[in-house]
Design a protein around this motif. Structure first.
Motif: not given
Length: 115
Positions: A86-98
């Motif tokens: 996600h971070l490499r793709a500059k996608d910061y919708e990471i709440a579910p992953v975290v």
């Protein structure tokens, strides 16, 4: 501590099972997210299989502590990889992953403390 592991393991297994099902059936939202992250379509069955295996391992960990710990490590590593993707793709919708990664770490700690 075992009851805590059981609760976390069952909830995490349910989330992983749902995610695996949606990935196996190529849910448009999942496919769209994977496309946005540049994940090849050919990886979807493998990723779904890993999620399903993690769910089964967490549940098996209710009876076999080492298997539950191994599954929790695997799920945490899987979602660490998802976070990096996600971070490499500059996608910061990471709440579910975290959240899922933290639940996997909690499952590992609780399974270790209750063994």
């Amino acid at each position: 501590m075992f009851i805590g592991y059981a609760v976390v393991a069952v909830l995490l297994a349910l989330a992983l099972s749902a995610s695996a099902f949606l990935t196996f059936t190529r849910n448009p939202q999942i496919v769209g997210s994977m496309t946005k992250l540049d994940v090849p379509d050919s990886w979807l069955p493998r990723l779904a299989t890993l999620k399903a295996a993690g769910a089964l391992g967490l549940l098996a960990g209710l009876a076999v502590p080492a298997l539950g710990g191994a599954a929790a490590i695997g799920v945490a590593l899987y979602f660490l990889g998802a976070l990096i993707t996600h971070l490499r793709a500059k996608d910061y919708e990471i709440a579910p992953v975290v959240v899922i990664a933290l639940l996997a770490i909690a499952a590992l700690v609780l399974r270790t403390l209750s063994a």
